[in-house]
Design a protein around this motif. Structure first.
Motif, PDB file in Angstrom:
ATOM      1  N   MET A   1       0.897  -1.184   0.107  1.00 35.68           N
ATOM      2  CA  MET A   1      -0.051   0.063  -0.141  1.00 35.68           C
ATOM      3  C   MET A   1       0.832   1.288  -0.001  1.00 35.68           C
ATOM      4  SD  MET A   1      -3.116   0.827  -0.222  1.00 35.68           S
ATOM      5  CE  MET A   1      -3.787   2.397  -0.386  1.00 35.68           C
ATOM      6  N   LYS A   2       1.975   1.284   0.785  1.00 36.44           N
ATOM      7  CA  LYS A   2       2.555   2.197   0.901  1.00 36.44           C
ATOM      8  C   LYS A   2       3.490   2.601  -0.177  1.00 36.44           C
ATOM      9  CE  LYS A   2       6.314   4.279   3.675  1.00 36.44           C
ATOM     10  NZ  LYS A   2       7.311   4.134   4.343  1.00 36.44           N
ATOM     11  N   GLU A   3       3.801   1.554  -0.842  1.00 40.27           N
ATOM     12  CA  GLU A   3       4.613   1.603  -2.272  1.00 40.27           C
ATOM     13  C   GLU A   3       3.586   2.352  -3.317  1.00 40.27           C
ATOM     14  OE1 GLU A   3       5.384  -2.046  -3.961  1.00 40.27           O
ATOM     15  OE2 GLU A   3       6.881  -1.099  -5.274  1.00 40.27           O
ATOM     16  N   TYR A   4       2.282   2.040  -3.163  1.00 40.16           N
ATOM     17  CA  TYR A   4       1.344   2.622  -4.374  1.00 40.16           C
ATOM     18  C   TYR A   4       1.397   4.152  -4.093  1.00 40.16           C
ATOM     19  CZ  TYR A   4       0.307  -1.805  -6.142  1.00 40.16           C
ATOM     20  OH  TYR A   4      -0.058  -3.302  -6.808  1.00 40.16           O
ATOM     21  N   ILE A   5       1.055   4.553  -2.796  1.00 40.18           N
ATOM     22  CA  ILE A   5       1.066   5.997  -2.635  1.00 40.18           C
ATOM     23  C   ILE A   5       2.188   6.800  -2.873  1.00 40.18           C
ATOM     24  CG2 ILE A   5       0.784   7.602  -0.705  1.00 40.18           C
ATOM     25  CD1 ILE A   5      -1.012   5.545   0.666  1.00 40.18           C
ATOM     26  N   LYS A   6       3.345   6.097  -2.743  1.00 39.11           N
ATOM     27  CA  LYS A   6       4.749   6.732  -3.236  1.00 39.11           C
ATOM     28  C   LYS A   6       4.769   6.829  -4.629  1.00 39.11           C
ATOM     29  CE  LYS A   6       9.486   6.964  -2.866  1.00 39.11           C
ATOM     30  NZ  LYS A   6      10.895   6.098  -3.201  1.00 39.11           N
ATOM     31  N   MET A   7       4.131   6.018  -5.542  1.00 38.91           N
ATOM     32  CA  MET A   7       4.194   5.899  -6.905  1.00 38.91           C
ATOM     33  C   MET A   7       3.466   7.020  -7.426  1.00 38.91           C
ATOM     34  SD  MET A   7       4.595   1.879  -8.273  1.00 38.91           S
ATOM     35  CE  MET A   7       3.295   1.695  -8.321  1.00 38.91           C
ATOM     36  N   ILE A   8       1.993   7.045  -6.946  1.00 32.86           N
ATOM     37  CA  ILE A   8       1.234   7.983  -7.127  1.00 32.86           C
ATOM     38  C   ILE A   8       1.617   9.447  -6.948  1.00 32.86           C
ATOM     39  CG2 ILE A   8      -1.149   8.801  -6.893  1.00 32.86           C
ATOM     40  CD1 ILE A   8      -1.972   6.231  -6.464  1.00 32.86           C
ATOM     41  N   ALA A   9       2.372   9.529  -5.609  1.00 34.85           N
ATOM     42  CA  ALA A   9       2.878  10.899  -5.111  1.00 34.85           C
ATOM     43  C   ALA A   9       3.879  11.308  -6.078  1.00 34.85           C
ATOM     44  CB  ALA A   9       3.047  10.865  -3.844  1.00 34.85           C
ATOM     45  N   VAL A  10       4.841  10.465  -6.199  1.00 30.33           N
ATOM     46  CA  VAL A  10       6.116  11.050  -6.991  1.00 30.33           C
ATOM     47  C   VAL A  10       5.773  11.214  -8.659  1.00 30.33           C
ATOM     48  CG1 VAL A  10       8.156  10.081  -8.139  1.00 30.33           C
ATOM     49  CG2 VAL A  10       7.602   9.834  -5.765  1.00 30.33           C
ATOM     50  N   LEU A  11       5.020  10.614  -9.204  1.00 30.93           N
ATOM     51  CA  LEU A  11       4.539  10.752 -10.568  1.00 30.93           C
ATOM     52  C   LEU A  11       3.730  12.092 -10.633  1.00 30.93           C
ATOM     53  CD1 LEU A  11       3.273   7.712 -12.598  1.00 30.93           C
ATOM     54  CD2 LEU A  11       5.034   9.403 -13.334  1.00 30.93           C
ATOM     55  N   SER A  12       2.785  12.316  -9.667  1.00 30.96           N
ATOM     56  CA  SER A  12       1.959  13.478  -9.643  1.00 30.96           C
ATOM     57  C   SER A  12       2.843  14.804  -9.739  1.00 30.96           C
ATOM     58  CB  SER A  12       0.923  13.556  -8.497  1.00 30.96           C
ATOM     59  OG  SER A  12       0.135  12.423  -8.596  1.00 30.96           O
ATOM     60  N   ALA A  13       3.813  14.680  -8.486  1.00 31.82           N
ATOM     61  CA  ALA A  13       4.871  15.808  -8.470  1.00 31.82           C
ATOM     62  C   ALA A  13       5.555  15.938  -9.561  1.00 31.82           C
ATOM     63  CB  ALA A  13       5.649  15.360  -7.237  1.00 31.82           C
ATOM     64  N   ILE A  14       6.056  15.043 -10.239  1.00 30.15           N
ATOM     65  CA  ILE A  14       6.946  15.426 -11.390  1.00 30.15           C
ATOM     66  C   ILE A  14       6.084  15.928 -12.711  1.00 30.15           C
ATOM     67  CG2 ILE A  14       8.199  14.167 -13.400  1.00 30.15           C
ATOM     68  CD1 ILE A  14       9.151  12.075 -11.244  1.00 30.15           C
ATOM     69  N   THR A  15       4.997  15.518 -12.838  1.00 29.19           N
ATOM     70  CA  THR A  15       4.079  16.052 -13.819  1.00 29.19           C
ATOM     71  C   THR A  15       3.730  17.642 -13.541  1.00 29.19           C
ATOM     72  OG1 THR A  15       2.415  14.587 -12.745  1.00 29.19           O
ATOM     73  CG2 THR A  15       2.873  14.003 -15.037  1.00 29.19           C
ATOM     74  N   ALA A  16       3.520  17.842 -12.096  1.00 28.79           N
ATOM     75  CA  ALA A  16       2.713  18.959 -11.884  1.00 28.79           C
ATOM     76  C   ALA A  16       4.241  20.026 -11.982  1.00 28.79           C
ATOM     77  CB  ALA A  16       2.557  18.972 -10.287  1.00 28.79           C
ATOM     78  N   VAL A  17       5.251  19.564 -11.497  1.00 31.34           N
ATOM     79  CA  VAL A  17       6.482  20.544 -11.858  1.00 31.34           C
ATOM     80  C   VAL A  17       6.779  20.845 -13.225  1.00 31.34           C
ATOM     81  CG1 VAL A  17       8.896  20.657 -11.522  1.00 31.34           C
ATOM     82  CG2 VAL A  17       7.499  19.705  -9.640  1.00 31.34           C
ATOM     83  N   CYS A  18       6.531  19.482 -14.193  1.00 27.61           N
ATOM     84  CA  CYS A  18       6.805  19.844 -15.651  1.00 27.61           C
ATOM     85  C   CYS A  18       5.605  20.617 -16.149  1.00 27.61           C
ATOM     86  CB  CYS A  18       6.760  18.358 -16.105  1.00 27.61           C
ATOM     87  SG  CYS A  18       8.108  17.418 -15.938  1.00 27.61           S
ATOM     88  N   GLY A  19       4.528  20.420 -15.635  1.00 28.38           N
ATOM     89  CA  GLY A  19       3.421  21.520 -16.296  1.00 28.38           C
ATOM     90  C   GLY A  19       3.681  22.708 -16.062  1.00 28.38           C
ATOM     91  N   PHE A  20       4.124  23.186 -14.665  1.00 26.39           N
ATOM     92  CA  PHE A  20       4.056  24.651 -14.246  1.00 26.39           C
ATOM     93  C   PHE A  20       5.405  25.082 -15.009  1.00 26.39           C
ATOM     94  CE2 PHE A  20       6.437  27.661 -11.566  1.00 26.39           C
ATOM     95  CZ  PHE A  20       5.393  28.551 -11.406  1.00 26.39           C
ATOM     96  N   LEU A  21       6.484  24.327 -15.241  1.00 20.21           N
ATOM     97  CA  LEU A  21       7.735  24.827 -16.064  1.00 20.21           C
ATOM     98  C   LEU A  21       7.247  25.031 -17.646  1.00 20.21           C
ATOM     99  CD1 LEU A  21      10.691  25.073 -15.420  1.00 20.21           C
ATOM    100  CD2 LEU A  21      10.853  22.865 -16.875  1.00 20.21           C
ATOM    101  N   LEU A  22       6.500  24.213 -18.081  1.00 18.24           N
ATOM    102  CA  LEU A  22       6.195  24.307 -19.508  1.00 18.24           C
ATOM    103  C   LEU A  22       5.273  25.514 -19.642  1.00 18.24           C
ATOM    104  CD1 LEU A  22       5.429  20.843 -21.010  1.00 18.24           C
ATOM    105  CD2 LEU A  22       7.378  22.581 -21.197  1.00 18.24           C
TER     106      LEU A  22
END
Lengths: 190, 197
Positions: A1-22
């Motif tokens: 369970m903890k692993e899933y949350i980490k996956m979701i959190a990391v991917l969302s964070a990366i896409t959010a930063v990328c989106g903001f940058l773009l």
């Protein structure tokens, strides 16, 4: 369970930063890109139709709003007297819309010429409408002329084998002429 | 095997030189090398993406979960590709127009994901940067070389200047797609011949 949350959190964070940058880079370069497109895509056509002007045509452009639509109008000047205007219009060709820059002489209400800005016509056939042989058809015609091909009772000689492309250019010119009186009025007001 | 900065940088020029030694990223090699100039433009755009995606991926390697690493890499790579596209549009419009669709297609260039997966995800930041820069510049040189060859034979010009003698008839096969395959194949053969000991 903890692993899933980490996956979701990391991917969302990366896409959010990328989106903001773009988004920030997009806003930062927007104006310059627009200018580059004007210079490289529309510039040659504008310079062609208003060729005897003495001012910087791209720099002296104006934006005119008619019926909530924005038109970029290029103004040609000779010794500080506004003598001609041009703006882009479009008509459906064989492969998609054909962008046509139509130039008008403000004193005589005659066309100074037309230039094709963008098109997707067949190379070697429909693409011939961009050539001088076809575009010079429009030069020094009055705005009251019938801008249709000869077969339809107009004054324009169509390119052989490219009737649809020729009609597309004609319809773009017709649309442009419909707008011309209003644009002329607004330009002369200023 | 010890990894040094210069070694990681220079391996891109011969040891794993794309596309000749590392036969990856062939699509742009075939598509944009009609002119030497296009080759340089494409190569430098790829280098930019490669360098920055390598740096970012290397610095995030400990926090990206293994199972979603490819998705994360692609997002990072795609971001840099869009950045390079916007910057080229703003500052190098004529070359952007010539390369057209092949700029966004850098996203799917195998070299970039390959370097991210094979190198940047396992090595420290400074080595990854050296690796990205080296491979990118090697790719640029290869594209420039293929482009020059095709331009000289196909148009009789080099970087837009006519350089061949007057009676030279341009070998127009070279600027068509099959010419690109033949050119690449012959170069691969020559390079294999040289590197075979």
């Amino acid at each position: 369970m903890k692993e899933y949350i980490k996956m979701i959190a990391v991917l969302s964070a990366i896409t959010a930063v990328c989106g903001f940058l773009l988004a920030s880079i997009k806003t930062g370069t927007e104006e310059r890109i627009e200018e580059q497109i004007l210079l490289n895509v529309k510039g040659p056509a504008v310079n062609q139709v208003l060729k005897s002007s003495t001012n910087d045509l791209i720099k002296d452009r104006k934006e005119i709003v008619i019926n909530d639509k924005k038109y970029v109008v290029f103004v040609g000047k000779k010794d500080n007297n506004t003598w001609a205007v041009t703006f882009e219009s479009g008509g459906g060709g064989f492969g998609g819309d054909i962008g046509v820059m139509v130039g008008y002489n403000l004193e005589t209400d005659m066309l100074t010429g037309i230039g094709i800005t963008t098109h997707k016509e067949t190379p070697g056939v429909g693409s011939k409408v961009t050539g001088n042989l076809f575009t010079r058809n429009f030069t020094d015609k009055s705005i009251t002329d019938i801008f249709k091909i000869k077969q339809d009772g107009g004054v324009i000689y169509a390119v052989t084998g490219a009737t649809i492309s020729s009609k597309g250019v004609c319809s773009a010119v017709q649309k442009s002429i419909a707008l011309y009186p209003e644009i002329k009025e607004k330009i002369l007001e200023e | 095997m010890e990894k040094t900065l210069t070694k990681e940088f220079t391996k891109g020029f011969w040891e794993i030189l794309p596309p000749f030694r590392l036969v990856l990223g062939l699509c742009p090699v075939l598509a944009v090398t009609k002119y030497a100039e296009n080759g340089i433009g494409m190569g430098l755009a790829t280098t930019f993406v490669l360098l920055f995606s390598n740096i970012i991926i290397s610095s995030l390697k400990s926090i990206i979960p293994k199972k979603v690493r490819i998705a994360a890499y692609i997002v990072i790579i795609a971001t840099f590709v869009v950045i390079v596209e916007l910057l080229m549009q703003a500052f190098f419009f004529p070359i952007y127009e010539k390369l057209g669709i092949f700029i966004p297609l850098i996203v799917v260039n195998c070299i970039i994901l390959g370097r991210a997966e094979a190198f940047a995800s396992k090595n420290p930041i400074y080595l990854s940067a050296a690796d990205g820069l080296g491979v990118g510049l090697g790719f640029t040189l290869s594209l420039f070389f293929v482009g020059s060859l095709r331009e000289i034979l196909g148009y009789g010009s080099f970087l837009g200047m006519d350089i061949m003698w007057e009676t030279f008839k341009p070998f127009s096969f070279m600027i068509e797609a099959p010419g690109a395959f033949v050119c690449l194949g012959l170069l691969l053969a020559v390079i294999n011949l040289i590197s075979k000991k």
